[in-house]
Design a protein around this motif. Structure first.
Motif, PDB file in Angstrom:
ATOM      1  N   ILE A 105      17.233  22.513  27.840  1.00 15.50           N
ATOM      2  CA  ILE A 105      18.089  23.363  28.844  1.00 15.50           C
ATOM      3  C   ILE A 105      19.709  22.973  28.482  1.00 15.50           C
ATOM      4  CG2 ILE A 105      18.272  24.056  31.046  1.00 15.50           C
ATOM      5  CD1 ILE A 105      15.672  24.683  30.009  1.00 15.50           C
ATOM      6  N   GLN A 106      20.337  23.444  27.650  1.00 11.96           N
ATOM      7  CA  GLN A 106      21.503  22.925  27.354  1.00 11.96           C
ATOM      8  C   GLN A 106      22.632  23.516  28.393  1.00 11.96           C
ATOM      9  OE1 GLN A 106      22.270  20.999  24.844  1.00 11.96           O
ATOM     10  NE2 GLN A 106      20.203  20.930  24.329  1.00 11.96           N
ATOM     11  N   PHE A 107      22.290  24.728  29.011  1.00 12.78           N
ATOM     12  CA  PHE A 107      23.085  25.021  30.104  1.00 12.78           C
ATOM     13  C   PHE A 107      23.119  24.338  31.194  1.00 12.78           C
ATOM     14  CE2 PHE A 107      22.809  27.788  34.268  1.00 12.78           C
ATOM     15  CZ  PHE A 107      24.032  28.408  33.970  1.00 12.78           C
ATOM     16  N   ALA A 108      22.063  23.579  31.540  1.00 15.35           N
ATOM     17  CA  ALA A 108      22.069  22.763  32.670  1.00 15.35           C
ATOM     18  C   ALA A 108      23.086  21.575  32.558  1.00 15.35           C
ATOM     19  CB  ALA A 108      20.672  22.166  32.926  1.00 15.35           C
ATOM     20  N   LYS A 109      23.498  20.963  31.096  1.00 16.95           N
ATOM     21  CA  LYS A 109      24.410  20.076  31.150  1.00 16.95           C
ATOM     22  C   LYS A 109      25.716  20.373  31.280  1.00 16.95           C
ATOM     23  CE  LYS A 109      21.067  17.895  27.617  1.00 16.95           C
ATOM     24  NZ  LYS A 109      20.871  17.498  26.338  1.00 16.95           N
ATOM     25  N   ARG A 110      26.007  21.972  31.472  1.00 16.92           N
ATOM     26  CA  ARG A 110      27.405  22.339  31.705  1.00 16.92           C
ATOM     27  C   ARG A 110      27.818  22.334  32.921  1.00 16.92           C
ATOM     28  NH1 ARG A 110      30.542  23.275  27.043  1.00 16.92           N
ATOM     29  NH2 ARG A 110      29.133  23.751  25.245  1.00 16.92           N
ATOM     30  N   ILE A 111      26.680  22.330  34.024  1.00 16.74           N
ATOM     31  CA  ILE A 111      27.160  22.363  35.214  1.00 16.74           C
ATOM     32  C   ILE A 111      26.403  21.306  36.153  1.00 16.74           C
ATOM     33  CG2 ILE A 111      26.945  24.970  35.294  1.00 16.74           C
ATOM     34  CD1 ILE A 111      24.134  24.905  36.092  1.00 16.74           C
ATOM     35  N   ASP A 112      26.504  21.003  37.327  1.00  8.88           N
ATOM     36  CA  ASP A 112      25.911  20.046  38.010  1.00  8.88           C
ATOM     37  C   ASP A 112      25.050  20.479  39.087  1.00  8.88           C
ATOM     38  OD1 ASP A 112      25.242  17.425  38.977  1.00  8.88           O
ATOM     39  OD2 ASP A 112      27.266  16.754  39.553  1.00  8.88           O
ATOM     40  N   SER A 113      24.083  20.626  38.891  1.00 11.30           N
ATOM     41  CA  SER A 113      22.930  21.276  39.782  1.00 11.30           C
ATOM     42  C   SER A 113      22.041  20.254  40.428  1.00 11.30           C
ATOM     43  CB  SER A 113      22.215  22.656  39.255  1.00 11.30           C
ATOM     44  OG  SER A 113      21.528  22.218  38.267  1.00 11.30           O
ATOM     45  N   ARG A 114      21.646  20.121  41.396  1.00 12.28           N
ATOM     46  CA  ARG A 114      20.995  19.107  41.962  1.00 12.28           C
ATOM     47  C   ARG A 114      19.604  19.640  42.906  1.00 12.28           C
ATOM     48  NH1 ARG A 114      23.702  13.987  41.998  1.00 12.28           N
ATOM     49  NH2 ARG A 114      25.349  14.357  40.365  1.00 12.28           N
ATOM     50  N   ILE A 115      18.337  19.395  42.494  1.00 13.81           N
ATOM     51  CA  ILE A 115      17.346  20.100  43.049  1.00 13.81           C
ATOM     52  C   ILE A 115      16.745  19.066  44.131  1.00 13.81           C
ATOM     53  CG2 ILE A 115      14.994  20.442  42.720  1.00 13.81           C
ATOM     54  CD1 ILE A 115      15.675  20.831  39.587  1.00 13.81           C
ATOM     55  N   HIS A 116      16.210  19.598  45.121  1.00 18.94           N
ATOM     56  CA  HIS A 116      15.597  18.887  46.360  1.00 18.94           C
ATOM     57  C   HIS A 116      14.359  18.036  45.976  1.00 18.94           C
ATOM     58  CE1 HIS A 116      13.498  18.087  50.021  1.00 18.94           C
ATOM     59  NE2 HIS A 116      14.139  19.083  50.720  1.00 18.94           N
ATOM     60  N   PRO A 117      14.373  17.033  46.179  1.00 19.61           N
ATOM     61  CA  PRO A 117      13.232  15.985  45.598  1.00 19.61           C
ATOM     62  C   PRO A 117      11.941  16.412  45.853  1.00 19.61           C
ATOM     63  CG  PRO A 117      14.965  14.635  46.866  1.00 19.61           C
ATOM     64  CD  PRO A 117      15.224  16.151  47.025  1.00 19.61           C
ATOM     65  N   ASP A 118      11.657  17.269  46.856  1.00 20.28           N
ATOM     66  CA  ASP A 118      10.302  18.086  46.871  1.00 20.28           C
ATOM     67  C   ASP A 118      10.002  18.931  46.119  1.00 20.28           C
ATOM     68  OD1 ASP A 118      10.029  16.137  49.169  1.00 20.28           O
ATOM     69  OD2 ASP A 118      10.315  17.817  50.688  1.00 20.28           O
ATOM     70  N   ASP A 119      11.078  19.422  45.448  1.00 21.84           N
ATOM     71  CA  ASP A 119      10.844  20.801  44.517  1.00 21.84           C
ATOM     72  C   ASP A 119      10.818  20.304  42.960  1.00 21.84           C
ATOM     73  OD1 ASP A 119      10.630  22.029  46.603  1.00 21.84           O
ATOM     74  OD2 ASP A 119      13.023  22.843  46.218  1.00 21.84           O
ATOM     75  N   THR A 120      10.626  18.898  42.837  1.00 22.04           N
ATOM     76  CA  THR A 120      10.805  18.371  41.283  1.00 22.04           C
ATOM     77  C   THR A 120       9.538  18.156  40.502  1.00 22.04           C
ATOM     78  OG1 THR A 120      11.060  16.077  42.085  1.00 22.04           O
ATOM     79  CG2 THR A 120      13.107  17.700  41.850  1.00 22.04           C
TER      80      THR A 120
END
Length: 267
Positions: free
Chosen positions: A142-157
């Protein structure tokens, strides 16, 4: 300061209703440009074409994958009214139309106390306590995910560990990572920036290509970070829907989205 997102979504007007753009490597999922990234490129061309800053509603139909390289964006005005300009647009890559858009742009009014909103922002831990998304459970890059800073709720990982939580929900924070303020154009990209909620239920973990994505912008965002929640309720016939809400740092609902996608496509 010129931000990475603005450089990557830049367009150059070459004729009336025609723009050139470059799909930048790294804004992709396994080589295919992220749908929200393409949405923002077309949105920038439409905004320039009509001279109005904010997409009130925008819909994209994805017809073919788009790889890195040069593309053109073709825009035509359907109707120019007092409040909104409605336009068609197309991204043309390698001589064929890859994405078609229909959008209405205007100038979004300020949020006032005269509103009725029963929805509430997602309950999220602090940004630092959420999990960075750099891959999707080692399914594909997921190269796109390295261009931004998104953080996921721990319960959704759960999907990042190759597991399922049993709930098709994805909550988290989004920021561009280089301090870029969130604007209404950025919301078009953010609406397609998180991992699909269906990754947290027992379905094949593979590329989930978007068929159609609609974004309704409800307010101009405040700040550089937004809270997001995306849910899927119906998975059938090889298709999944995804409903999203995006909230700014002032607690305003700034966008809602709905997406229809194919399920479990090989990467």
């Amino acid at each position: 300061m010129t931000f990475a997102f603005d450089l990557a979504t830049g367009v150059t007007k070459t004729a009336d209703g025609r723009y050139d753009a470059t799909i930048v490597p790294g804004w992709d999922i396994n080589g295919n440009a992220n749908g929200g990234y393409l949405f923002a490129i077309a949105g920038r061309a439409m905004r320039d074409h009509c001279g109005r800053p904010d997409p009130f509603t925008a819909t994209a139909h994805y017809l073919a994958p788009v790889k890195a390289g040069d593309v053109s964006v073709e825009v035509d005005t359907v109707k120019k009214g007092k409040l909104l300009t409605t336009m068609n647009a197309s991204i043309v890559a390698d001589g064929r139309t890859a994405v078609r858009f229909l959008a209405a742009f205007g100038e979004m009014p300020d949020v006032t106390d005269d509103q009725y909103v029963t929805a509430t922002p997602p309950d999220l831990p602090a940004f630092e306590d959420c999990v960075p998304r750099h891959h999707d459970g080692n399914v594909f890059p997921i190269q796109f995910a390295k261009r931004i800073d998104s953080r996921i709720h721990p319960d959704d990982t759960a999907f990042l560990r190759g597991e399922t939580s049993g709930s098709a929900i994805m909550r988290g924070w989004f920021e561009f990572g280089d301090g870029r303020p969130i604007d209404t154009l950025g919301l078009l990209a953010i609406a397609d920036s998180f991992a699909p909620p269906v990754f947290n239920v027992p379905v094949p973990k593979a590329w989930v290509p978007t068929i159609e994505l609609t974004v309704h912008v409800r307010a101009v965002p405040v700040g550089t970070r937004v809270a997001c929640v995306f849910r899927s309720r119906i998975i059938q016939g090889g298709l999944t829907e995804e409903d999203g809400e995006i909230w700014d740092q002032a607690g305003n609902l700034v966008a809602i989205s709905r997406q229809l996608a194919l399920l479990g496509r090989p990467a």
